[in-house]
Design an enzyme around this catalytic site. Structure first.
Site, mmCIF file in Angstrom:
data_model
loop_
_atom_site.group_PDB
_atom_site.id
_atom_site.type_symbol
_atom_site.label_atom_id
_atom_site.label_comp_id
_atom_site.label_asym_id
_atom_site.label_seq_id
_atom_site.Cartn_x
_atom_site.Cartn_y
_atom_site.Cartn_z
ATOM 1 N N GLU A 16 36.959 34.035 21.129
ATOM 2 C CA GLU A 16 35.872 35.014 21.205
ATOM 3 C C GLU A 16 35.541 35.589 19.832
ATOM 4 O OE1 GLU A 16 35.647 38.351 24.332
ATOM 5 O OE2 GLU A 16 35.988 39.436 22.453
ATOM 6 N N TYR A 47 28.615 41.044 23.629
ATOM 7 C CA TYR A 47 27.310 41.711 23.667
ATOM 8 C C TYR A 47 27.568 43.181 23.395
ATOM 9 C CZ TYR A 47 22.602 42.408 25.693
ATOM 10 O OH TYR A 47 21.274 42.680 25.903
ATOM 11 N N ALA A 76 27.795 47.066 23.298
ATOM 12 C CA ALA A 76 27.790 47.943 24.471
ATOM 13 C C ALA A 76 26.397 48.480 24.811
ATOM 14 C CB ALA A 76 28.773 49.073 24.267
ATOM 15 N N HIS A 120 27.682 36.542 26.031
ATOM 16 C CA HIS A 120 27.946 37.620 26.987
ATOM 17 C C HIS A 120 26.648 38.392 27.233
ATOM 18 C CE1 HIS A 120 32.538 38.024 26.004
ATOM 19 N NE2 HIS A 120 32.136 36.766 25.976
ATOM 20 N N ARG A 159 29.137 44.027 33.669
ATOM 21 C CA ARG A 159 28.461 45.309 33.867
ATOM 22 C C ARG A 159 28.416 46.088 32.566
ATOM 23 N NH1 ARG A 159 31.358 50.270 36.529
ATOM 24 N NH2 ARG A 159 32.135 50.204 34.381
ATOM 25 N N GLY A 160 29.535 46.072 31.814
ATOM 26 C CA GLY A 160 29.642 46.899 30.612
ATOM 27 C C GLY A 160 30.266 48.236 30.951
ATOM 28 N N ASP A 161 30.756 48.932 29.939
ATOM 29 C CA ASP A 161 31.353 50.258 30.149
ATOM 30 C C ASP A 161 30.251 51.298 30.275
ATOM 31 O OD1 ASP A 161 34.066 49.563 30.116
ATOM 32 O OD2 ASP A 161 34.060 49.463 27.927
ATOM 33 N N HIS A 175 40.949 47.038 37.020
ATOM 34 C CA HIS A 175 39.947 47.697 36.174
ATOM 35 C C HIS A 175 40.215 49.200 36.220
ATOM 36 C CE1 HIS A 175 35.977 49.387 35.096
ATOM 37 N NE2 HIS A 175 35.946 48.348 34.288
ATOM 38 N N GLN A 222 44.727 48.439 15.825
ATOM 39 C CA GLN A 222 44.285 47.820 17.081
ATOM 40 C C GLN A 222 45.019 48.420 18.279
ATOM 41 O OE1 GLN A 222 44.993 43.771 15.482
ATOM 42 N NE2 GLN A 222 43.280 43.233 16.770
HETATM 43 P P1 FAD Z 1 32.242 44.896 37.444
HETATM 44 O O1 FAD Z 1 32.713 43.573 37.888
HETATM 45 O O2 FAD Z 1 30.918 45.352 37.922
HETATM 46 O O3 FAD Z 1 33.350 45.975 37.867
HETATM 47 C C1 FAD Z 1 33.314 47.303 37.366
HETATM 48 C C2 FAD Z 1 34.046 48.248 38.292
HETATM 49 O O4 FAD Z 1 33.283 48.414 39.497
HETATM 50 C C3 FAD Z 1 35.413 47.753 38.746
HETATM 51 O O5 FAD Z 1 36.255 48.864 38.852
HETATM 52 C C4 FAD Z 1 35.142 47.150 40.113
HETATM 53 O O6 FAD Z 1 36.280 47.160 40.954
HETATM 54 C C5 FAD Z 1 34.050 48.086 40.638
HETATM 55 N N1 FAD Z 1 33.140 47.459 41.619
HETATM 56 C C6 FAD Z 1 32.548 46.249 41.540
HETATM 57 N N2 FAD Z 1 31.749 46.044 42.609
HETATM 58 C C7 FAD Z 1 31.812 47.161 43.365
HETATM 59 C C8 FAD Z 1 31.207 47.577 44.589
HETATM 60 N N3 FAD Z 1 30.368 46.781 45.279
HETATM 61 N N4 FAD Z 1 31.508 48.811 45.080
HETATM 62 C C9 FAD Z 1 32.360 49.637 44.414
HETATM 63 N N5 FAD Z 1 32.962 49.298 43.233
HETATM 64 C C10 FAD Z 1 32.692 48.082 42.725
HETATM 65 N N6 FAD Z 1 31.872 44.837 27.363
HETATM 66 C C11 FAD Z 1 30.762 44.798 26.571
HETATM 67 O O7 FAD Z 1 30.086 45.828 26.407
HETATM 68 N N7 FAD Z 1 30.369 43.644 25.939
HETATM 69 C C12 FAD Z 1 31.054 42.473 26.091
HETATM 70 O O8 FAD Z 1 30.664 41.443 25.529
HETATM 71 C C13 FAD Z 1 32.230 42.476 26.909
HETATM 72 N N8 FAD Z 1 32.954 41.341 27.098
HETATM 73 C C14 FAD Z 1 34.052 41.363 27.919
HETATM 74 C C15 FAD Z 1 34.770 40.172 28.136
HETATM 75 C C16 FAD Z 1 35.903 40.153 28.952
HETATM 76 C C17 FAD Z 1 36.645 38.851 29.169
HETATM 77 C C18 FAD Z 1 36.341 41.365 29.574
HETATM 78 C C19 FAD Z 1 37.579 41.365 30.424
HETATM 79 C C20 FAD Z 1 35.628 42.540 29.369
HETATM 80 C C21 FAD Z 1 34.482 42.565 28.569
HETATM 81 N N9 FAD Z 1 33.732 43.736 28.357
HETATM 82 C C22 FAD Z 1 32.613 43.709 27.545
HETATM 83 C C23 FAD Z 1 34.149 45.007 28.982
HETATM 84 C C24 FAD Z 1 33.480 45.215 30.379
HETATM 85 O O9 FAD Z 1 32.079 45.310 30.225
HETATM 86 C C25 FAD Z 1 34.048 46.501 30.989
HETATM 87 O O10 FAD Z 1 35.394 46.319 31.312
HETATM 88 C C26 FAD Z 1 33.291 47.093 32.170
HETATM 89 O O11 FAD Z 1 33.805 48.402 32.425
HETATM 90 C C27 FAD Z 1 33.375 46.329 33.475
HETATM 91 O O12 FAD Z 1 32.604 45.216 33.444
HETATM 92 P P2 FAD Z 1 32.703 44.136 34.649
HETATM 93 O O13 FAD Z 1 31.687 43.117 34.382
HETATM 94 O O14 FAD Z 1 34.102 43.720 34.845
HETATM 95 O O15 FAD Z 1 32.224 45.069 35.883
#
Ligand code: FAD
Length: 289
Positions: free
Chosen positions: A17, A49, A51, A77, A107-109, A150, A213
């Site tokens: 990455e 990508y 934030a 991403h 989804r992103g943070d 998460h 880190q």
């Molecule tokens: P989701 O899959 O939507 O989950 C988020 C939360 O919502 C979880 O707690 C899940 O249990 C909950 N949830 C999901 N669906 C539902 C539902 N229907 N009802 C209730 N709760 C639900 N961030 C960036 O900004 N840019 C990047 O490029 C980036 N790359 C990443 C790459 C990897 C491999 C990883 C592990 C993380 C990365 N992140 C990145 C961080 C990521 O965006 C965050 O961890 C974010 O908070 C969650 O994204 P997600 O896609 O996992 O969300």
């Protein structure tokens, strides 16, 4: 090439990455790192990508260069939390027009002190996956997963249930959040398979090669830090060259243990450091042959 096809081959894969610059002025430095990492010929490279979506055009540009100029498969991403549905859709068309074949749908943070979700926003990555299927059905879609759960999820079981929804929506592979204790990953893998999640799960390995880190990455992600790892940071943390060597060794050790237990797919969070990526690859040269 689609990541789904690479992961289908019966062999070990090593992917890496990189992240885009925050400002255009840092682009050349990032390009140089990307070039050097691409020279290692990983199975694919993924580009994060920013934030807030501010670096979105760099993500696509870098992914395009990885594929076209360096001949390495690429994943771009895409996050949806800080944008309206329209902006995300526009970005998807932009990615499609740029020839992006693989996307990591996130989804992103949720940014601090913002109201979320607004009516015109995607709530979860699963909704983004569905939108990608609609706009670019030919794209291979990946997603994120969390061996320690998460941070927002009420429980690991609840989180796995939502990962399953993401996979059912069309997510074809998953990359894990970093972890430092392999037993956590093995337990997670078992629970994911038990929940009926059968897509490939790529183990995300973060080589911790700088003391800073620890504060940034580990505390943010809430990962469990084993005593053996803490000792390394305590002992070598203030001496950069030693910390780098020890961090590469720890990550290598972790990867060898994963491979020795049947894990096939490893993703290295390189932090744009070609020396770290090359160091790990060199340590695994016979194993990867
Ligand atoms: P989701 O899959 O939507 O989950 C988020 C939360 O919502 C979880 O707690 C899940 O249990 C909950 N949830 C999901 N669906 C539902 C539902 N229907 N009802 C209730 N709760 C639900 N961030 C960036 O900004 N840019 C990047 O490029 C980036 N790359 C990443 C790459 C990897 C491999 C990883 C592990 C993380 C990365 N992140 C990145 C961080 C990521 O965006 C965050 O961890 C974010 O908070 C969650 O994204 P997600 O896609 O996992 O969300």
């Amino acid at each position: 090439m689609k990541i789904r096809d690479i992961l289908k081959e019966d062999r070990i894969t090593l992917s890496m990455e990189v992240f885009p610059p925050k400002k255009a002025t840092a682009m050349e430095k990032v390009n140089e790192s990307v070039r050097e990492i691409a020279r290692l010929k990983p199975d694919f490279m993924s580009v994060t990508y920013g934030a807030g979506g501010g670096t979105s055009k760099y993500t696509v540009q870098i992914a395009k260069d990885i594929k076209e100029a360096h001949g390495v498969n690429a994943v771009a991403h895409l996050t949806c939390v800080s944008s309206t549905r329209e902006t995300v859709e526009k970005q998807l068309h932009f990615m499609k027009d740029a020839g992006i074949e693989n996307v990591l749908a996130l989804r992103g943070d949720i940014p601090d002190e913002t109201e979320f979700p607004l009516p015109n926003q995607f709530h979860y990555a699963a909704e983004l996956v569905k939108k990608i299927k609609e706009i670019a059905p030919e794209m291979c879609i990946g997603g994120a997963c969390y061996p320690e759960g998460h941070p927002e999820a009420a429980s690991k079981a609840e989180d796995i249930k939502h990962i399953k929804e993401k996979v059912d929506a069309g997510c074809e592979f998953l990359t894990t959040q970093m972890f430092f204790d392999n037993s956590i990953f093995f337990n997670y893998l078992y629970r994911m398979r038990e929940a009926g999640i059968s897509v490939p799960i790529i183990a995300g390995i973060m080589p911790i090669t700088k003391k800073v880190q620890i504060e940034r990455s580990i505390q943010l992600s809430g990962c469990c830090v084993p005593a053996r790892f803490k000792a390394i940071v305590d002992w070598f943390g203030d001496e950069p060259a030693k910390m780098k060597q020890a961090g590469i060794a720890y990550a290598t050790d972790q990867i060898i243990d994963l491979l020795a237990n049947g894990v096939k797919h490893i993703h290295i969070y390189t932090m744009n450091d070609p020396e770290v990526a090359a160091g790990i690859q060199k340590n695994l040269s016979e194993i990867l042959r």
